[in-house]
Design a protein around this motif. Sequence first.
Motif, PDB file in Angstrom:
ATOM      1  N   GLN A 118       0.869  -1.203   0.066  1.00 44.49           N
ATOM      2  CA  GLN A 118       0.144   0.041  -0.102  1.00 44.49           C
ATOM      3  C   GLN A 118       0.906   1.237  -0.132  1.00 44.49           C
ATOM      4  OE1 GLN A 118      -2.661  -0.154   3.247  1.00 44.49           O
ATOM      5  NE2 GLN A 118      -3.542  -2.272   2.711  1.00 44.49           N
ATOM      6  N   VAL A 119       1.269   1.753  -1.214  1.00 48.71           N
ATOM      7  CA  VAL A 119       2.162   2.765  -1.254  1.00 48.71           C
ATOM      8  C   VAL A 119       1.744   4.105  -0.868  1.00 48.71           C
ATOM      9  CG1 VAL A 119       3.970   3.683  -2.846  1.00 48.71           C
ATOM     10  CG2 VAL A 119       3.617   1.375  -2.962  1.00 48.71           C
ATOM     11  N   VAL A 120       2.418   4.949  -0.342  1.00 47.54           N
ATOM     12  CA  VAL A 120       2.446   6.138  -0.129  1.00 47.54           C
ATOM     13  C   VAL A 120       3.607   7.039  -0.481  1.00 47.54           C
ATOM     14  CG1 VAL A 120       2.046   7.904   1.757  1.00 47.54           C
ATOM     15  CG2 VAL A 120       1.181   5.747   2.169  1.00 47.54           C
ATOM     16  N   LYS A 121       3.424   7.770  -1.233  1.00 47.01           N
ATOM     17  CA  LYS A 121       4.383   9.074  -1.839  1.00 47.01           C
ATOM     18  C   LYS A 121       4.453   9.851  -0.624  1.00 47.01           C
ATOM     19  CE  LYS A 121       7.272   9.878  -4.798  1.00 47.01           C
ATOM     20  NZ  LYS A 121       8.451   8.797  -5.581  1.00 47.01           N
ATOM     21  N   ALA A 122       5.713  10.065  -0.138  1.00 46.39           N
ATOM     22  CA  ALA A 122       5.777  11.284   0.989  1.00 46.39           C
ATOM     23  C   ALA A 122       7.218  11.330   0.905  1.00 46.39           C
ATOM     24  CB  ALA A 122       5.139  10.635   2.201  1.00 46.39           C
ATOM     25  N   PHE A 123       7.660  12.562   1.738  1.00 51.98           N
ATOM     26  CA  PHE A 123       9.126  12.737   2.224  1.00 51.98           C
ATOM     27  C   PHE A 123      10.018  13.022   0.952  1.00 51.98           C
ATOM     28  CE2 PHE A 123       7.422  10.318   5.878  1.00 51.98           C
ATOM     29  CZ  PHE A 123       7.575  11.019   6.833  1.00 51.98           C
TER      30      PHE A 123
END
Length: 211
Positions: A118-123
């Motif tokens: 469950q990928v989150v694009k962040a940082f």
Amino acid sequence: MRIGILGAGVMADALGTRWAAAGHELMVAGRTTQKARALAEKWGGRVGGFQETAAFGDAALIAVLYQGMPATLAAIGDGLRGKPVIDCNNPVEVDHFTLVTAPGQAMAWEIQNATGGQVVKAFNLCHARVWKMDEPLFDGRRLSVPYCTDEAAAAAVARQLIEQVGGEPVSVGDLRHAHHLEAMAAVVISLLFAGRDPSTVFNLVDALPPA
């Protein structure tokens, strides 16, 4: 929370150090065993192979140069399936500061397709030095940290991890928006290579209170 850190570079160091201080249990894997071992010792965590580290975590951070992403994803195996996966990477070449992904595509989607996570694009919009700041304040405001994901559970994990480095989580929608964040990073990286201070950030968004 148990967090698998996949990569042993400056971003892994900056974020992992803050999350270890927040009480999370970390395992790290890196292509250079000596660097991974040094981070594990710094965090009071463990070092493992990529597959072992992916399986270890309740959530994971992938933090590798884009050139090493295919080999990293191949080494991870199936250990991230169904888990929140923080993607802080930028597929940006530094000759012309353009994306190496196909038009309209995103590295975040490649990671999600390859891992089943469950990928989150962040940082991905700041130099690692920013994440070492305690707290990352600019003009007296907490740094706004955009993120996007398709999954509510992964979004909750991302918000927690953003807040634990002192940031203000700002959702920009589902993972369709990942390629916008990656393109925005190309601008930031071009500024850094042009000589701007590593603490250069865009902090123009005032987060709205919860609805």
